[in-house]
Motif scaffolding. Sequence first.
Motif, PDB file in Angstrom:
ATOM      1  N   GLU A  16       0.818  -1.203   0.000  1.00  9.73           N
ATOM      2  CA  GLU A  16       0.000   0.000   0.000  1.00  9.73           C
ATOM      3  C   GLU A  16       0.854   1.257   0.000  1.00  9.73           C
ATOM      4  N   ASP A  36      -4.344   0.207  -3.332  1.00 10.63           N
ATOM      5  CA  ASP A  36      -5.469   0.100  -2.419  1.00 10.63           C
ATOM      6  C   ASP A  36      -5.884  -1.365  -2.416  1.00 10.63           C
ATOM      7  N   ARG A  77     -15.915   3.481  -4.071  1.00  8.69           N
ATOM      8  CA  ARG A  77     -14.870   2.690  -3.428  1.00  8.69           C
ATOM      9  C   ARG A  77     -15.407   1.391  -2.824  1.00  8.69           C
TER      10      ARG A  77
END
Lengths: 365, 603
Positions: free
Chosen positions: B362, B368, B581
């Motif tokens: 990350e 992500d 998301r």
Amino acid sequence: MKDIGLYIHVPFCVSKCPYCDFYSMRGDECDFDDYTMCVLESMQDWEQKLGRKANTLYFGGGTPSVLGADNLALITERAKKLFTVDDEITVECNPSTIENGFFQTLHDAGVNRISLGVQSAVDDERKRLGRKADRKTILKCIDDARKSGINNITLDVMLGVPNQTFDSLKSTIDYCIDTGVPHISAYMLKLEEGTYFYKNSEKLNLPDEDTVADMYSLLGDILEKNGYRNYEISNFAKPGFEGKHNLKYWNCEEYLGIGPSAHSFIDGKRFFYPRDILSFKNGDEPIFDCDGGDEEEYIMLRLRLIDGVNFDEFEKRFNKPFDKGYLEKAQPFIKDGYAVLDENSMHLTRKGFLVSNTIISEIIL
Amino acid sequence: MAVKKENIRNFSIIAHIDHGKSTLADRLLELTQSVAIRDMTEQLLDDMDLERERGITIKAHAVKLNYKALDGNDYELNLIDTPGHVDFNYEVSRSLAACEGALLVVDASQGIEAQTLANTYLALDHDLEIVPVINKIDLPSADAERVAKEVEDVIGLDCENAPRVSAKTGINVEQVLEKIVSDIPAPLDSDDTKPLRALVFDSVYDNYKGVIVYVRVVDGKIKSGDTMRMMATGAEFTVVDVGYMRATSMESAKELTAGEVGYITASIKTVGDARVGDTVTTAEYPASEPLPGYRKVNPMVFCGVYPADGADYENLREALEKLQLNDAALSYEPETSGALGFGFRCGFLGLLHLEIIQERLEREYDLDLVTTIPSVIYKIHLTDGTVLEIDNPTKYPDPAFIDFSEEPIADAHIFAPNEYVGAIMDLCQERRGVFKDMTYVTPERVDIAYDLPLNEIIYDFFDVLKSRTKGYASFDYEIKGYTRSNLVKLDVLLNGDTIDALSFIIHSEKAYGRARKIAEKLKDNIPRQMFEIPVQIAIGGKVIARETIRAMRKDVLAKCYGGDITRKKKLLEKQKEGKKRMRHFGTVEVPQEAFMSVLKLDE
């Protein structure tokens, strides 16, 4: 060119209500007179700059009534002269700040609509909201306004406030209906960052989301039964008494806002005065926010109205038909009863109003 | 110029986490002027950001120090740093095998902790001379004499002359250098004339040089141009360069001789070709027997790693490839999940290793990620006699064909002040532990031994242990084998669809409790949507827990804020951005936090 709406922000209050995050301060007599002068000057400047006419004038706050009848009358008269305001002129009032002769002075200056903050007709609830006037005072206010010749009155009530129950809400609604006013606004309490309520929400005994949703439905049912149409998410009116100034916001029409924190939409530009009274008094220019009035914004605003998006009007405004893509995205909501599509328009239902953020963002974004 | 063998000292520093190992190493570098003061940043040996933040040494490093002792002789001190965590036990053991002695650093206020002992035993296994060092004497709570006695009583090391130091302020650190010279034996057994045998105790990938192999030459010599041979794999490479590791640079040398510590480069492409523990010899003059103790480290903990944005799949693959160049213990292979799309099944040494890799992906690769519930390797014995080794719940066979199952068991030791015995035993009991032994290390501190199923450790055992003991307990474990166990697979269904990425294998006794908690967590962490969503947890076709996420009723802005339209627009945009998301399962939107919440049930 269409007439614009004129908004005057009065950033003064006797005391701050624990749920409110609008820009306001205490102020004294000198400040009120001084501020009035600044507003007059600003109106003069704007008139010269824009050369536009306005048909509505709206005093919002803060608490406009704190400014005093003479100052409000002065501004009203000047606005009429400069912008030829000839239709709706509204002043928001806190019933606890009204002195004898107040409404008469306003009426004589041309004010023809009064907005009164009731919030709740239940003493305990109203006190927790920081509202000082009691039921009797509010009724006397309404009576005084009518006696002075102002019959177009709107009352503000709140949903989802501490300790509220279905019964207490019903008594508030009944109280408002009994006054016979032609317009009622009902706002669901939103905890705004920085307010006392926001910081202390745990201790407040707030009804949960589902309860507030049910309260909203109950309120809508009762008001409709009594002849008030739910023409906008938070607004109810008897036919012909819809708020003309506020409709400009929802119709994506132009308005000029004067005073710190006041927003404007003129010539496709959105701009605002910062939340800073010194900057306003200093004559600082407002700050450009963004270009406004595009399709998405128009749909977002119009879907707040029960009439929704009218396809003919849309085509006239944007010179192209309402895009099928929007309808496709709306399809699941129509299927589940959140929205209705008829021959010439698409609009949300009351159930849809309650979740309008989700629906609107799905449709336009 | 090579020094005489009598003047070489090869040593490690061992300590419990946070007892000051890295700080002491820094002081030693400073005192031997291996590094200019202006180059000193805190904790020089830990050069990954993550290491510095977490206060642990992830990979071993080594550095050569030149020291003129009080006896007037010049010494070559080779400090081999060791990783300080249980996940890297094997690497610790290889680092120790490269030394003749070890500094045992003990915190003067905290005393002996689980890793102090675990590392001491490892060092004793390798016949190392152990030099105790009592550190942090500058702390107000320090009690060097009490801790010295503890070390004498528990480990049996004479502490009368043990240096009492503060690595932080530098007090008495010079005594440590003298102790290294006087107490740690020189590598006199090492013989230059024998065939080359060099122990690989670390290897790192360098973009320019290829793999840099860190070795301890046990016998023989090596120089550039030699053909080196890895005895475990048989792979051969032409040596490009040999030399010594300095604190801030590498120093090329003509040759490395027996007893010395140094590096070899040979344009090796991946660290998998020069694994820790392997023996280097030469093709020209090969040794017949490798050094003892090599084993290939195998991952113990597995989980699915998926890019949050499917478009990042290739980037994730490249990142894993690069990390593996430098980390032979990391394994990965592509897998597909109905819920999460394309990703990788990754294998790790333990939960810390997993977290470190995840964080590096990350942070260093800006990815992500969504990770699935970690799993251990289960052995599933089928009725037809075949044995499946399963590290992925989606590969769990139809229960009808299962004869019995086995799960890995760890030999776990927990050290803590005795007032926490009750809390610790409760926790171990909850985690299906089998009590083995409890010994008093000191009158106030106990060593509690349990057999704990590995799958009970890998979720959050250490976090819970720390919170229940206010951080006073320390923990160490080692896998001891497999034991028969009654396992079931739990499936999670949202709106009737199985979310494969949330399935996991669990002991049947714990299935109901866990299922209820998962259902609750998902209900709390999946935002209400425009329709009602049933959350069901099932074993096979049987639902054992159920919750309902009721349809969203209210999501509206009542006011228009005096014509502030932009504010409203921004709010909607933010809301929409948040939705993007989320993971979409059919029509259900699940935020990443919901996955994470299932991972951390006890919080």
